[in-house]
Scaffold this motif. Structure first.
Motif, PDB file in Angstrom:
ATOM      1  N   LEU A   4       0.969  -0.996   0.182  1.00  0.00           N
ATOM      2  CA  LEU A   4      -0.165   0.159  -0.069  1.00  0.00           C
ATOM      3  C   LEU A   4       0.385   1.332  -0.168  1.00  0.00           C
ATOM      4  O   LEU A   4       0.443   1.976  -0.789  1.00  0.00           O
ATOM      5  CB  LEU A   4      -0.597   0.087   1.337  1.00  0.00           C
ATOM      6  CG  LEU A   4      -1.791  -1.370   1.327  1.00  0.00           C
ATOM      7  CD1 LEU A   4      -2.975  -0.868   2.631  1.00  0.00           C
ATOM      8  CD2 LEU A   4      -2.921  -1.278  -0.348  1.00  0.00           C
ATOM      9  N   ARG A   7       1.871   1.931  -3.516  1.00  0.00           N
ATOM     10  CA  ARG A   7       1.251   2.394  -4.340  1.00  0.00           C
ATOM     11  C   ARG A   7       0.882   4.220  -3.883  1.00  0.00           C
ATOM     12  O   ARG A   7       0.743   4.639  -4.720  1.00  0.00           O
ATOM     13  CB  ARG A   7      -0.389   2.011  -4.357  1.00  0.00           C
ATOM     14  CG  ARG A   7      -0.286   0.477  -5.059  1.00  0.00           C
ATOM     15  CD  ARG A   7      -1.394  -0.450  -4.105  1.00  0.00           C
ATOM     16  NE  ARG A   7      -1.029  -1.820  -4.488  1.00  0.00           N
ATOM     17  CZ  ARG A   7      -2.550  -2.839  -3.658  1.00  0.00           C
ATOM     18  NH1 ARG A   7      -3.591  -2.106  -3.468  1.00  0.00           N
ATOM     19  NH2 ARG A   7      -2.032  -3.868  -4.167  1.00  0.00           N
ATOM     20  N   ALA A  66      -5.295   1.664   7.096  1.00  0.00           N
ATOM     21  CA  ALA A  66      -7.036   1.016   6.167  1.00  0.00           C
ATOM     22  C   ALA A  66      -6.527  -0.533   7.154  1.00  0.00           C
ATOM     23  O   ALA A  66      -7.802  -0.760   6.570  1.00  0.00           O
ATOM     24  CB  ALA A  66      -5.680   2.022   4.850  1.00  0.00           C
ATOM     25  N   GLN A  72     -10.560   4.319   4.769  1.00  0.00           N
ATOM     26  CA  GLN A  72     -10.630   3.125   2.921  1.00  0.00           C
ATOM     27  C   GLN A  72      -9.318   2.997   1.986  1.00  0.00           C
ATOM     28  O   GLN A  72      -8.638   3.944   1.477  1.00  0.00           O
ATOM     29  CB  GLN A  72     -11.705   4.233   1.961  1.00  0.00           C
ATOM     30  CG  GLN A  72     -13.257   3.414   2.917  1.00  0.00           C
ATOM     31  CD  GLN A  72     -13.561   2.105   3.108  1.00  0.00           C
ATOM     32  OE1 GLN A  72     -13.428   1.940   2.456  1.00  0.00           O
ATOM     33  NE2 GLN A  72     -14.301   2.460   3.897  1.00  0.00           N
ATOM     34  N   VAL A  73      -9.128   2.195   1.763  1.00  0.00           N
ATOM     35  CA  VAL A  73      -8.286   2.025   0.794  1.00  0.00           C
ATOM     36  C   VAL A  73      -7.619   2.455  -0.489  1.00  0.00           C
ATOM     37  O   VAL A  73      -6.939   2.864  -0.397  1.00  0.00           O
ATOM     38  CB  VAL A  73      -7.480   0.573   0.858  1.00  0.00           C
ATOM     39  CG1 VAL A  73      -6.490   0.087  -0.584  1.00  0.00           C
ATOM     40  CG2 VAL A  73      -6.941  -1.144   1.428  1.00  0.00           C
ATOM     41  N   GLU A  74      -9.049   2.569  -1.183  1.00  0.00           N
ATOM     42  CA  GLU A  74      -9.199   3.950  -2.498  1.00  0.00           C
ATOM     43  C   GLU A  74      -8.682   5.185  -2.030  1.00  0.00           C
ATOM     44  O   GLU A  74      -8.264   5.611  -3.061  1.00  0.00           O
ATOM     45  CB  GLU A  74     -10.950   3.757  -2.310  1.00  0.00           C
ATOM     46  CG  GLU A  74     -11.006   2.465  -2.758  1.00  0.00           C
ATOM     47  CD  GLU A  74     -11.345   0.940  -2.083  1.00  0.00           C
ATOM     48  OE1 GLU A  74     -11.698   0.233  -2.061  1.00  0.00           O
ATOM     49  OE2 GLU A  74     -11.728   1.354  -0.936  1.00  0.00           O
ATOM     50  N   GLU A  75      -8.976   5.738  -0.412  1.00  0.00           N
ATOM     51  CA  GLU A  75      -8.213   7.291  -0.032  1.00  0.00           C
ATOM     52  C   GLU A  75      -6.625   7.068  -0.346  1.00  0.00           C
ATOM     53  O   GLU A  75      -6.076   8.474  -0.511  1.00  0.00           O
ATOM     54  CB  GLU A  75      -8.835   7.500   0.946  1.00  0.00           C
ATOM     55  CG  GLU A  75      -8.859   8.756   1.003  1.00  0.00           C
ATOM     56  CD  GLU A  75      -9.381   9.214   2.741  1.00  0.00           C
ATOM     57  OE1 GLU A  75      -9.701  10.399   2.876  1.00  0.00           O
ATOM     58  OE2 GLU A  75     -10.292   8.385   3.106  1.00  0.00           O
ATOM     59  N   PRO A  77      -4.398   6.565  -2.152  1.00  0.00           N
ATOM     60  CA  PRO A  77      -3.488   7.138  -3.361  1.00  0.00           C
ATOM     61  C   PRO A  77      -3.064   8.650  -2.648  1.00  0.00           C
ATOM     62  O   PRO A  77      -2.545   9.222  -4.396  1.00  0.00           O
ATOM     63  CB  PRO A  77      -3.556   7.101  -4.785  1.00  0.00           C
ATOM     64  CG  PRO A  77      -4.920   5.210  -4.457  1.00  0.00           C
ATOM     65  CD  PRO A  77      -5.208   5.769  -3.408  1.00  0.00           C
ATOM     66  N   THR A  78      -4.778   9.118  -2.331  1.00  0.00           N
ATOM     67  CA  THR A  78      -4.178  10.318  -2.016  1.00  0.00           C
ATOM     68  C   THR A  78      -3.740  11.338  -1.139  1.00  0.00           C
ATOM     69  O   THR A  78      -3.344  11.839  -1.120  1.00  0.00           O
ATOM     70  CB  THR A  78      -6.412  11.410  -1.554  1.00  0.00           C
ATOM     71  OG1 THR A  78      -6.334  10.889  -0.443  1.00  0.00           O
ATOM     72  CG2 THR A  78      -6.971  10.530  -2.881  1.00  0.00           C
ATOM     73  N   SER A  84      -6.224  16.629  -0.172  1.00  0.00           N
ATOM     74  CA  SER A  84      -6.399  15.135   0.462  1.00  0.00           C
ATOM     75  C   SER A  84      -7.085  15.618   1.808  1.00  0.00           C
ATOM     76  O   SER A  84      -5.950  16.482   2.903  1.00  0.00           O
ATOM     77  CB  SER A  84      -5.265  14.659  -0.034  1.00  0.00           C
ATOM     78  OG  SER A  84      -5.234  13.051   0.771  1.00  0.00           O
TER      79      SER A  84
END
Length: 259
Positions: A4, A7, A66, A72-75, A77-78, A84
């Motif tokens: 993570l 990424r 996360a 949330q994992v989707e957050e 990358p911000t 952010s």
């Protein structure tokens, strides 16, 4: 967690990835073996408190939160982007984060206050206070250490990340021998390999002893742990690499851990 983080860093192109990789094992030991918390209610009054004094280690903390179910994992990358809520130093607006980090030398003092409050509330909460070897150059750290001993805060655990680096290179003030110095301040002190999960969980379990003394765990960590290219960097405090290099570094990490 290391996947993570990679990424998150690749999306930004830079970040405090070396420190993040270094403390992944420690955060895993904390959040999945020792810390008492409720992912559904990050502000549950009976929770244990974790204070990340080195707010610039946020890349690892966000990945951990996360995995723990509070972000949330989707957050992720911000991380570090304009607008952010996941800046490069921690803010309290993120679920699971107790204090704003980044003003170094302040975390242990805040943790002493939290430990005193937990004692007054009689809720059984413990306070875990992460700080860096660089922060041992700050007088406020030692003032807080003396206070913890004076108040016999055996519900407080200091977690000292000794990675040997600071912003301008190696830690150059004579802070060694670290463990002996904490013992001389009256802390029940252990020293471990900060990248050895079994050693970390054992040390954390031993810190539960209500013996009237605050606890300290000196963790020797390797910046960039798990990616040999980053481990070899002399100046690893803030890492920038070309956008085309992140995939190679991630592949190197996967090969290191999985062959």
């Amino acid at each position: 967690m290391r996947r993570l983080m990679m990424r998150m860093a690749s999306g930004k192109g830079e970040g405090y990835i070396a420190q993040g990789l270094a403390i992944a094992d420690f955060l895993s030991a904390m959040y999945f073996h020792e810390l008492r918390y409720d992912p559904a209610d990050p502000h549950w009054p009976g929770r244990d408190r974790f204070v990340l004094s080195t707010g610039h280690y946020s890349i690892a903390f966000y990945a951990c939160l996360a995995e723990a179910g509070m972000l949330q994992v989707e957050e992720l990358p911000t991380y570090g982007l304009n607008g952010s809520r996941l800046p490069m130093s921690t803010f309290e607006n993120v679920p699971g984060i107790e204090v704003c980090g980044g003003s170094l030398g302040q975390g242990l003092g805040q943790s002493v206050g939290m430990a005193l409050a937990a004692r007054l509330d009689r809720n059984g909460a413990r306070v875990f206070s992460e700080l860096s070897d660089g922060e041992l150059q700050e007088g406020s750290t030692w003032e807080a250490a003396m206070s913890a001993t004076t108040f016999k805060l055996d519900n407080l655990v200091a977690l000292i990340d000794c990675n040997g680096i600071q912003a301008d290179g190696a830690v150059h003030v004579a802070i060694e021998p670290v463990a002996e110095k904490w013992r001389s301040f009256g802390w029940d002190t252990r020293e471990v390999d900060g990248n050895d999960l079994a050693a970390l969980t054992e040390a954390l379990a031993a810190s539960r002893e209500p013996d009237g003394a605050p606890k300290a765990i000196v963790m020797r960590t390797v910046p960039g742990k798990g990616i040999p290219t980053l481990e070899k960097r002399e100046r690893a405090h803030f890492v920038r690499v070309g956008n085309d290099e992140w995939d190679d570094l991630t592949a190197e990490m996967e090969a290191h851990y999985h062959g």
